[in-house]
Scaffold this active site. Structure first.
Site, short mmCIF file in Angstrom:
data_model
loop_
_atom_site.label_atom_id
_atom_site.label_comp_id
_atom_site.label_asym_id
_atom_site.label_seq_id
_atom_site.Cartn_x
_atom_site.Cartn_y
_atom_site.Cartn_z
N ALA A 9 0.84 -1.20 0.00
CA ALA A 9 0.00 0.00 0.00
C ALA A 9 0.87 1.25 0.00
CB ALA A 9 -0.94 -0.01 1.21
N GLY A 10 1.92 1.20 -0.84
CA GLY A 10 2.72 2.41 -1.05
C GLY A 10 2.07 3.21 -2.17
N TYR A 11 2.87 4.00 -2.89
CA TYR A 11 2.30 4.88 -3.93
C TYR A 11 1.63 4.09 -5.05
CZ TYR A 11 4.40 8.74 -1.54
OH TYR A 11 4.70 9.66 -0.58
N LYS A 32 2.11 -4.49 5.06
CA LYS A 32 2.75 -4.64 6.37
C LYS A 32 2.02 -3.87 7.46
CE LYS A 32 7.36 -4.73 5.83
NZ LYS A 32 8.70 -4.15 5.66
N GLU A 162 17.09 16.32 0.51
CA GLU A 162 15.94 16.81 1.27
C GLU A 162 16.16 16.59 2.77
OE1 GLU A 162 12.53 15.00 -0.98
OE2 GLU A 162 12.13 17.10 -1.42
N ASP A 290 8.75 0.83 -7.67
CA ASP A 290 10.20 0.66 -7.56
C ASP A 290 10.67 -0.75 -7.90
OD1 ASP A 290 10.24 3.26 -6.73
OD2 ASP A 290 11.10 2.89 -4.75
N GLN A 307 6.02 9.46 -8.40
CA GLN A 307 5.03 9.80 -9.46
C GLN A 307 4.89 8.66 -10.46
OE1 GLN A 307 6.07 12.97 -12.27
NE2 GLN A 307 7.97 13.24 -11.17
C1 LIG Z 1 12.88 10.62 1.74
C2 LIG Z 1 12.42 10.28 0.34
C3 LIG Z 1 12.04 11.32 -0.51
C4 LIG Z 1 11.56 11.01 -1.78
N1 LIG Z 1 11.15 12.06 -2.56
C5 LIG Z 1 10.59 11.79 -3.74
C6 LIG Z 1 10.04 12.86 -4.53
O1 LIG Z 1 10.12 14.03 -4.14
N2 LIG Z 1 9.45 12.54 -5.71
C7 LIG Z 1 9.34 11.25 -6.15
O2 LIG Z 1 8.74 11.02 -7.21
N3 LIG Z 1 9.85 10.22 -5.46
C8 LIG Z 1 10.47 10.45 -4.26
N4 LIG Z 1 10.98 9.41 -3.52
C9 LIG Z 1 10.90 8.03 -4.06
C10 LIG Z 1 9.51 7.42 -3.83
O3 LIG Z 1 9.16 7.51 -2.47
C11 LIG Z 1 9.46 5.96 -4.26
O4 LIG Z 1 9.86 5.87 -5.61
C12 LIG Z 1 8.04 5.40 -4.08
O5 LIG Z 1 7.72 5.32 -2.71
C13 LIG Z 1 7.90 4.01 -4.72
O6 LIG Z 1 6.57 3.59 -4.58
P1 LIG Z 1 6.21 2.05 -4.46
O7 LIG Z 1 4.72 1.96 -4.41
O8 LIG Z 1 6.92 1.26 -5.49
O9 LIG Z 1 6.83 1.57 -3.07
P2 LIG Z 1 6.55 2.13 -1.61
O10 LIG Z 1 5.92 3.46 -1.65
O11 LIG Z 1 7.85 1.96 -0.89
O12 LIG Z 1 5.49 1.10 -1.03
C14 LIG Z 1 5.78 -0.24 -0.72
C15 LIG Z 1 4.76 -0.71 0.31
O13 LIG Z 1 4.91 -2.12 0.52
C16 LIG Z 1 5.01 -2.42 1.91
N5 LIG Z 1 5.83 -3.62 2.02
C17 LIG Z 1 7.13 -3.76 1.68
N6 LIG Z 1 7.52 -5.04 1.85
C18 LIG Z 1 6.44 -5.72 2.30
C19 LIG Z 1 6.19 -7.08 2.62
N7 LIG Z 1 7.15 -8.02 2.51
N8 LIG Z 1 4.95 -7.44 3.03
C20 LIG Z 1 3.96 -6.51 3.13
N9 LIG Z 1 4.13 -5.21 2.83
C21 LIG Z 1 5.36 -4.80 2.43
C22 LIG Z 1 5.64 -1.19 2.51
O14 LIG Z 1 5.36 -1.11 3.91
C23 LIG Z 1 4.96 -0.08 1.70
O15 LIG Z 1 3.72 0.26 2.25
C24 LIG Z 1 11.49 9.66 -2.24
C25 LIG Z 1 11.90 8.62 -1.38
C26 LIG Z 1 12.36 8.93 -0.11
C27 LIG Z 1 12.77 7.78 0.80
#
Ligand SMILES: Cc1cc2nc3c(=O)[nH]c(=O)nc-3n(C[C@H](O)[C@H](O)[C@H](O)COP(=O)(O)OP(=O)(O)OC[C@H]3O[C@@H](n4cnc5c(N)ncnc54)[C@H](O)[C@@H]3O)c2cc1C
Length: 393
Positions: A9-11, A32, A162, A290, A307
């Site tokens: 439940a990330g982005y 998680k 940042e 990611d 994004q």
């Molecule tokens: C400090 C910081 C600043 C950033 N600033 C920017 C910005 O300004 N602009 C931008 O575009 N990007 C930015 N990023 C990058 C961006 O946050 C990531 O690219 C984005 O979060 C990826 O989204 P996602 O859904 O792939 O993963 P995530 O958002 O990381 O979500 C993954 C989810 O899966 C859950 N999870 C992981 N493993 C498990 C498991 N085994 N079982 C159950 N649940 C699990 C996690 O708890 C989380 O909720 C930044 C990152 C950081 C750390």
């Protein structure tokens, strides 16, 4: 009924879930935590700007439980040949799987880094950094060990820059509160590449560098960390720097579960996907955010960003809808909106739709992106609920 399971439940995962909900498609979401946290704002929490409550929303607040079955659990393995997911508490079957479990830190094989550095990855790790830094100020008054007041941040991408921007604002407050000598307080940002914020153009990189340097941050580009010990960092030049706080923001790779399950991955462990975001190995598995290796128009994988993850999440839900209705899938196209990096609470640098911005306007635009994100998550109701936190600073 077709079983759709969304992992994470990330982005990416939350955007997919919100869109599935709008399309009236039932699904199961495994994550998680029972909340969605704002990863892109974690530097604010780590750097003492606001309390943790401001950086997450409860999943029940975003998703309607008639539509979404929310399961708080940790995924431990995938069995794509059997259409099965293994978790700490149970196992689940699916017809369609959406893998959106984000990233894992990339340590580039630097000895000691994994063992001795703090990471900025989640609500919990952001709180850990904040508490650790504050504790060093407290302990300094007991032992006068000046390495307690030195913070090393490895990496000068968005996360690292940042974060040092926040620290530059917060540390003077801690210095005053704990009455420690300000000349002893030091933040060193170490970056192997020759520049900071590589996604921005040269003039914006220079602006960011000047702003942070004026705020007292020491930025050292072109310097490689080669080893990390307990409270010490060693550079390629042979120089060692002692510090009680070492934070690593230098890179990410995909969640390892994909490679472990035999998905075809790139060198960063990201699963290769086709133009519809389906894994090249299993058509019924979509890989987003990611963890996804989606090849952009220049022939290279798109860099992992929030994004990109959000746009992939939305698109995946639409393609799932198409599959359920026996319609044609639509290829994914990434619409780059720009990048904004905050340099503390008031100023920033970046570009929006090709226009460069810096200083207070960039800081203001960054704040506006938070409101827009809340609106996309839960409309005006969500903005109203969190608005006090974002707008009334
Ligand atoms: C400090 C910081 C600043 C950033 N600033 C920017 C910005 O300004 N602009 C931008 O575009 N990007 C930015 N990023 C990058 C961006 O946050 C990531 O690219 C984005 O979060 C990826 O989204 P996602 O859904 O792939 O993963 P995530 O958002 O990381 O979500 C993954 C989810 O899966 C859950 N999870 C992981 N493993 C498990 C498991 N085994 N079982 C159950 N649940 C699990 C996690 O708890 C989380 O909720 C930044 C990152 C950081 C750390």
């Amino acid at each position: 009924m077709t079983k759709i399971v969304v992992l994470g439940a990330g982005y990416a995962g939350i955007a997919c879930g919100v869109r599935l909900q709008k399309l009236d498609i039932p699904f199961t979401l495994i994550n998680k935590h029972r909340y969605h946290y704002f990863t892109t704002l974690l530097h604010e929490l780590a750097g003492g700007r606001n309390d943790a409550e401001e950086y997450y929303v409860d999943l029940e607040d975003v998703l309607n439980e008639d539509q979404a079955t929310i399961i708080q659990d940790v995924v431990t393995a995938l069995r794509p040949q059997e259409n099965k997911i293994i978790t700490e508490k149970s196992e689940y079957e699916y017809d369609y799987l959406v893998f959106a479990l984000g990233n894992a830190p990339e340590f580039f094989g630097i000895p000691g880094l994994k063992e001795h550095a703090l990471l900025l990855r989640s609500l919990d790790t952001a709180k850990e950094i904040r508490e650790h830094v504050e504790e060093q100020f407290l302990l300094y008054n007991q032992d006068q060990d000046s390495t307690r007041l030195r913070i090393i941040v490895g990496g000068a991408g968005l996360t690292g820059i940042e974060l040092v921007g926040e620290l530059a604002e917060w540390l003077p407050q801690l210095t005053a509160a704990y009455r420690v000598p300000s000349h002893q307080v030091e933040v060193i940002n170490i970056e192997a590449a020759p520049v900071i914020l590589p996604m921005l153009d040269k003039s914006l990189q220079e602006t960011a560098m000047n702003v942070l340097t004026k705020k007292g941050i020491k930025i050292r580009t072109g310097e490689k960390i080669t080893r990390v010990g307990e409270h010490v960092v060693e550079l390629a030049s042979g120089e060692t720097i002692e510090a009680k706080t070492i934070i690593w923001t230098g890179g990410v790779r995909a969640n390892p579960l994909l490679a472990e399950a035999g998905f075809e991955t790139d060198p960063r462990g990201r699963a290769k996907v086709n133009e519809y975001l389906q894994s090249v190995d299993y058509e019924n598995v979509f890989v987003l955010g990611d963890s996804s290796c989606f090849i952009g128009p220049d022939g290279k994988p798109l860099p992992p960003t929030g994004q990109l993850a959000s746009q992939m999440g939305e698109h995946c839900a639409k393609n799932l809808n198409a599959l359920l209705r026996h319609q044609e899938l639509r290829p994914f196209e990434f619409h780059y909106m720009g990048t904004l990096a905050s340099l503390g609470s008031e100023v920033g640098v970046g570009n929006i739709k090709g226009f460069k911005t810096s200083g207070v306007p960039a800081g203001f635009l960054k704040e506006m992106t938070k409101v827009k994100y809340l609106y996309n998550l839960g409309g005006l109701r969500m903005v109203a609920k969190k608005r006090g936190q974002f707008m009334h600073r």
